[in-house]
Scaffold this active site. Structure first.
Site, PDB file in Angstrom:
ATOM      1  N   ARG A 178       8.218  -6.612 -22.120  1.00 43.92           N
ATOM      2  CA  ARG A 178       7.378  -7.282 -23.115  1.00 43.92           C
ATOM      3  C   ARG A 178       7.901  -7.003 -24.520  1.00 43.92           C
ATOM      4  NH1 ARG A 178       1.214  -6.265 -22.096  1.00 43.92           N
ATOM      5  NH2 ARG A 178       1.873  -4.144 -22.529  1.00 43.92           N
ATOM      6  N   ARG A 239       4.008  -3.947  -8.029  1.00 41.66           N
ATOM      7  CA  ARG A 239       2.793  -4.340  -7.299  1.00 41.66           C
ATOM      8  C   ARG A 239       3.098  -5.654  -6.597  1.00 41.66           C
ATOM      9  NH1 ARG A 239       1.177   0.068  -7.488  1.00 41.66           N
ATOM     10  NH2 ARG A 239      -0.690   0.911  -8.489  1.00 41.66           N
ATOM     11  N   GLU A 268      -1.754  -6.612   0.457  1.00 44.78           N
ATOM     12  CA  GLU A 268      -1.652  -5.324   1.137  1.00 44.78           C
ATOM     13  C   GLU A 268      -2.941  -4.953   1.857  1.00 44.78           C
ATOM     14  OE1 GLU A 268       1.043  -3.188  -1.704  1.00 44.78           O
ATOM     15  OE2 GLU A 268       0.021  -1.458  -0.836  1.00 44.78           O
ATOM     16  N   HIS A 286       4.506   1.060   0.991  1.00 41.29           N
ATOM     17  CA  HIS A 286       4.035   1.567  -0.316  1.00 41.29           C
ATOM     18  C   HIS A 286       4.290   3.078  -0.464  1.00 41.29           C
ATOM     19  CE1 HIS A 286       1.078   0.443  -3.740  1.00 41.29           C
ATOM     20  NE2 HIS A 286       1.926   1.369  -4.145  1.00 41.29           N
TER      21      HIS A 286
END
Ligand code: NAP
Length: 326
Positions: A178, A239, A268, A286
């Site tokens: 960003r 994620r 998930e 994960h």
């Protein structure tokens, strides 16, 4: 004087329990299966503190069910499981566990990167099948890693540690984030800031390290796969919903990219069924921060955050200090 009450959705580790037991009357969820939503809402109702995992949502419904709640402390750095603005509105402090898992998660992104490039999981399965005929010149040829171009999307704590590890492989490191980081950091990590489109076009490995937010949901979808090299690999330890999983399946089927190594999934613990049989995909459950040292530090940090509030201190990792009226 009665002590504050805490609900903790896992037994955590002894070092974290010691902090919690000293400060709270604690109810630990100790069953092997995950706490159900109904049970969670019932048990949190009279609590002052809630120590949760990324698998439990602290949303409007939960906050409404727990009118005495003053803190939600997640044992994770990602806090997409917490509705932070809703917490702030109700003067509930939200905390996470930044910093202590950077190295371990960066190590794991590299584990996946190397395993997919060198076809380790495929090779392991072949050997175990009993059909491997022995060494041959053109067997399971992967792609080189050293001197290739690494593209890092999200250049925060973990993204930078991923870059640091690339120095040893003499890679060219591109990043997109960003905001651009200070030039000293770019120099130290030999990392070059580029627009997302350039990164996608040039990288041999694209690795994701952004948080999940409305802006990053499906950040990688069909238009992005179409820009990537046909020989490139995608690594996701951020994620699941950052990648459009159906678009990934389509990209693999159309051979838009060479493969993907995933630690996280859009729905998930479900995984898109078309990914399961694919040899050009590695699927990890994960495991990003899953070392005993790091998970212990995370649990201790979450316990310390919760305890601090009831000792009259500002929790060290408050995401919404404004909830404290500061
Ligand atoms: P961090 O230090 O906050 O870094 C995230 C970076 O992503 C920041 O540089 C941020 O920019 C950038 N970013 C945010 N939104 C963006 C956008 N829309 N486009 C481009 N860049 C954007 O977080 P971290 O500690 O490195 O952790 C990153 C994420 O990894 C966590 O949120 C978590 O979901 C995930 N994670 C997963 C595991 C696992 O087990 N697989 C383990 C640990 C963490 P700014 O600097 O401008 O904010």
């Amino acid at each position: 004087m009665s002590r504050p009450k805490a609900l903790v959705t896992r037994p955590l580790f002894p070092a974290a329990r010691a902090i919690l037991d000293l400060n709270f009357d604690v109810e630990y969820w100790t069953q092997p299966e995950r706490i159900s939503r109904a049970e969670l809402l019932r048990r949190v109702a009279d609590k002052d503190a809630f120590v949760c995992l990324l698998t439990e949502k602290a949303d409007e419904e939960l906050l409404a069910a727990a009118p005495k709640l003053r803190i939600v402390s997640t044992v994770s750095v990602g806090y997409d499981n917490i509705d932070v603005p809703a917490c702030t509105r109700r003067k509930v402090v939200a905390t996470n566990t930044p910093g202590v898992l950077d190295e371990t998660t960066a190590d794991f992104a590299w584990t996946l990167l190397m395993a997919i490039a060198r076809r380790l999981v495929e090779g392991d399965a072949w050997l175990r099948s009993g059909t491997w005929p022995g060494w041959d010149l053109d067997q399971l040829l992967g792609g080189d890693i050293w001197e290739k171009t690494l593209g890092i999307i999200g250049f925060g704590r973990i993204g930078r540690e991923v870059a640091r590890r690339a120095l040893g492989f003499r890679m060219r490191v591109l990043y997109h984030s960003r905001s651009r980081v200070p030039v000293e950091i770019e120099k130290e990590l030999h990392a070059e800031y580029v627009p997302l489109e350039s990164l996608l076009r040039e990288a041999d490995f694209v690795t994701l390290h952004v948080p999940l937010s409305p802006e990053t949901r499906h950040l990688i979808s069909t238009p992005q796969f179409e820009k990537m090299k046909r020989t490139a690999y995608l690594i996701n330890t951020a994620r699941g919903p950052v990648v459009d999983e159906a678009a990934l399946v389509d990209a693999l089927e159309r051979k838009l990219i060479a493969g993907a190594a995933l630690d996280v999934y859009e729905h998930e613990p479900k995984v898109h069924p078309a990914l399961i049989p694919r040899k050009d995909v590695i699927l990890a459950p994960h495991l990003g921060s899953a070392s005993i040292e790091t998970r212990t530090k995370m649990a201790v940090m979450a316990a310390t955050n919760a305890a601090a509030l009831f000792e009259g201190k500002r929790p060290p990792n408050a995401l919404n200090p404004e909830a404290l009226g500061l």
